[in-house]
Design a protein around this motif. Structure first.
Motif, short mmCIF file in Angstrom:
data_model
loop_
_atom_site.label_atom_id
_atom_site.label_comp_id
_atom_site.label_asym_id
_atom_site.label_seq_id
_atom_site.Cartn_x
_atom_site.Cartn_y
_atom_site.Cartn_z
N ASN A 182 -1.09 17.78 -1.88
CA ASN A 182 -1.19 18.50 -3.04
C ASN A 182 -1.63 17.64 -4.13
OD1 ASN A 182 1.35 17.01 -2.71
ND2 ASN A 182 2.06 17.66 -4.61
N VAL A 183 -1.50 16.20 -4.02
CA VAL A 183 -1.96 15.16 -4.75
C VAL A 183 -3.37 14.90 -4.29
CG1 VAL A 183 -1.64 12.67 -5.54
CG2 VAL A 183 0.30 14.26 -5.18
N ALA A 184 -3.74 14.66 -3.19
CA ALA A 184 -5.07 14.02 -2.50
C ALA A 184 -6.15 15.18 -3.13
CB ALA A 184 -4.95 14.39 -0.78
N SER A 195 -11.45 15.95 1.10
CA SER A 195 -9.96 16.20 1.64
C SER A 195 -9.59 15.08 2.59
CB SER A 195 -9.91 17.30 2.59
OG SER A 195 -10.83 17.27 3.57
N VAL A 196 -10.45 14.10 2.77
CA VAL A 196 -10.33 12.99 3.76
C VAL A 196 -10.51 11.70 2.65
CG1 VAL A 196 -10.43 13.99 5.85
CG2 VAL A 196 -12.30 12.98 4.74
N PRO A 197 -10.17 10.67 2.96
CA PRO A 197 -10.46 9.38 2.34
C PRO A 197 -12.16 9.20 2.51
CG PRO A 197 -8.58 8.83 3.46
CD PRO A 197 -9.14 10.18 3.94
N GLU A 198 -12.62 8.78 1.35
CA GLU A 198 -14.01 8.25 1.37
C GLU A 198 -14.11 6.71 1.90
OE1 GLU A 198 -16.29 9.07 -2.32
OE2 GLU A 198 -14.53 10.08 -2.94
N SER A 241 4.27 10.33 -6.60
CA SER A 241 5.37 10.56 -7.48
C SER A 241 5.14 10.86 -8.81
CB SER A 241 6.68 9.69 -7.32
OG SER A 241 7.19 9.54 -6.04
N SER A 242 3.98 10.35 -9.12
CA SER A 242 3.61 10.41 -10.63
C SER A 242 3.70 11.92 -11.33
CB SER A 242 2.42 9.59 -11.04
OG SER A 242 1.77 9.62 -12.21
N SER A 243 3.99 11.92 -12.52
CA SER A 243 3.82 13.56 -13.21
C SER A 243 2.43 13.65 -13.45
CB SER A 243 4.76 13.49 -14.50
OG SER A 243 4.39 12.58 -15.16
N SER A 244 1.43 12.41 -13.73
CA SER A 244 0.05 12.59 -13.99
C SER A 244 -0.79 11.61 -12.93
CB SER A 244 -0.23 12.34 -15.48
OG SER A 244 -1.52 12.21 -15.64
N PRO A 245 -0.77 11.88 -11.73
CA PRO A 245 -1.42 10.80 -10.74
C PRO A 245 -2.72 10.42 -11.36
CG PRO A 245 -0.61 12.83 -9.64
CD PRO A 245 -0.68 13.28 -11.26
N PRO A 246 -3.22 9.22 -10.91
CA PRO A 246 -4.48 8.93 -11.22
C PRO A 246 -5.66 9.58 -10.85
CG PRO A 246 -3.64 7.29 -9.65
CD PRO A 246 -2.32 8.17 -10.18
N ARG A 247 -6.80 9.55 -11.22
CA ARG A 247 -7.79 10.51 -10.65
C ARG A 247 -8.60 9.54 -9.56
NH1 ARG A 247 -11.31 9.39 -16.10
NH2 ARG A 247 -12.34 7.53 -15.75
N THR A 307 0.83 -1.07 -0.02
CA THR A 307 -0.14 0.09 0.02
C THR A 307 0.86 1.26 -0.07
OG1 THR A 307 -1.85 -1.05 1.13
CG2 THR A 307 -1.84 1.30 1.40
N ARG A 308 2.02 1.38 0.93
CA ARG A 308 2.58 2.57 0.85
C ARG A 308 3.76 2.63 -0.61
NH1 ARG A 308 5.48 0.96 5.38
NH2 ARG A 308 3.98 2.23 6.71
N SER A 309 3.91 1.41 -1.25
CA SER A 309 4.58 1.53 -2.41
C SER A 309 3.90 2.06 -3.66
CB SER A 309 5.13 0.32 -2.78
OG SER A 309 6.12 -0.11 -2.05
N LEU A 310 2.28 1.85 -3.47
CA LEU A 310 1.41 2.14 -4.50
C LEU A 310 1.32 3.76 -4.26
CD1 LEU A 310 -1.06 -0.18 -5.44
CD2 LEU A 310 -0.13 1.43 -6.88
N ALA A 311 1.09 4.06 -3.05
CA ALA A 311 0.75 5.65 -2.60
C ALA A 311 1.93 6.48 -2.93
CB ALA A 311 0.46 5.69 -0.89
#
Length: 302
Positions: A148-150, A218-221, A95-101, A86-90
């Protein structure tokens, strides 16, 4: 939509992959072994997240692994296989230049304290009280994204009950003794039994990957991945016996389960909690399998 699935070769991952591909989406699986349509966790660490619109983590050692004895080494693997992936994926998302939505993490209802009277929803506040609830706490914390990503990536946590399906999970181990007429309740049988059909869990995850209709929170659903039906373990065993046309009257006493599985692991089977999918239903998700009988009939036919 392009979706990356950690642990996509597992029981739930296979169902989710089928669901997404059937709907025309493209899936890349992260697993321990390379192969067609796969990358490894080492690839993720070295090369980063492949271009995608959605990411899901389902990775984790099976806590009921029949060949693993309940000891400190196995407990360590339970934690590391979930938290580290989980930590690796997060980290890769951040770090992605275009993070998933969308970023979906599937954990468990073990965060809710076993009770015969309490009813838990996604709004229930809780604190760790045993090994498995501590695992859920650290697991969900590992999926956190930087602010900033969230702001632009929808973060969803699905807390799953016991997943039922013909292709794996608990049912795969239960069917042989039940077909021989050797099945029965676990412990007293009166413990709550939060469950979900694997097709519905895949459907909830897929829905969570869709673009939100409102600004990203701003928080996880949080969504409880459990069927709306409220059943005890006794009701489950009786329903499975009826579907198989076999008696289900041989109980597995708590002390026997503790000796075979270890005290902490046996408690997951002999204790339970009433979990309601309140927010899941409010989101508009329509369950395919609302009751045990329909879910078990589909599984036995498969």
């Amino acid at each position: 939509m392009r979706v990356v699935i950690g642990g996509g070769s597992g029981f739930v991952g296979r169902e989710l992959t089928r669901f997404l591909c059937k709907s025309g989406h493209e899936v890349t699986i992260i697993s321990r072994q390379p192969g067609p349509g796969c990358i490894t966790w080492a690839d993720l660490e070295s090369s980063g997240l492949p271009p995608c619109e959605g990411a899901v983590n389902l990775a984790g050692e099976n806590f009921m692994h029949p060949l693993r004895w309940w000891n400190e080494s196995f407990k360590k693997d339970l934690f590391s296989s979930r938290i580290d992936t989980t930590r690796s994926l997060a980290k890769a998302i951040a770090s992605s230049s275009s993070p998933p939505r969308a970023w979906v993490l599937v954990t468990g209802v073990a965060c809710y304290k076993p009770s015969q009277t309490m009813q838990y929803t996604e709004e229930t506040e809780w604190n760790p009280f045993n090994l498995f609830s501590l695992l859920v706490k650290e697991w969900e914390a590992a999926g956190s994204l930087p602010e900033n990503v969230a702001r632009n990536t929808r973060h969803v946590v699905v807390r799953s009950g016991l997943v039922l399906g013909a292709d794996g999970g608990a049912i795969k181990q239960m069917l042989p003794p039940f077909r021989l007429g050797l099945g029965g309740p676990l412990g007293s049988g009166q413990q709550p039994f939060p469950w979900i059909h694997v097709a519905d869990l895949a459907g909830i995850i897929a829905r969570s990957l869709e673009p939100p209709s409102k600004p990203v929170p701003s928080v996880p659903e949080i969504y409880n991945g459990v069927a709306p039906a409220q059943n005890t373990n006794y009701e489950f065993t009786k329903a499975l016996g009826r579907v198989l046309r076999r008696p289900a009257v041989l109980p597995a006493p708590r002390l026997v389960l503790q000796a075979l599985l270890g005290v902490e692991r046996a408690a997951v089977l002999t204790e339970g909690q009433w979990v309601l999918p309140k927010r899941t239903l409010e989101s508009g998700y329509e369950f395919q399998y609302l009751n045990l009988e329909s879910a078990l009939k589909e599984i036995v036919r498969s």
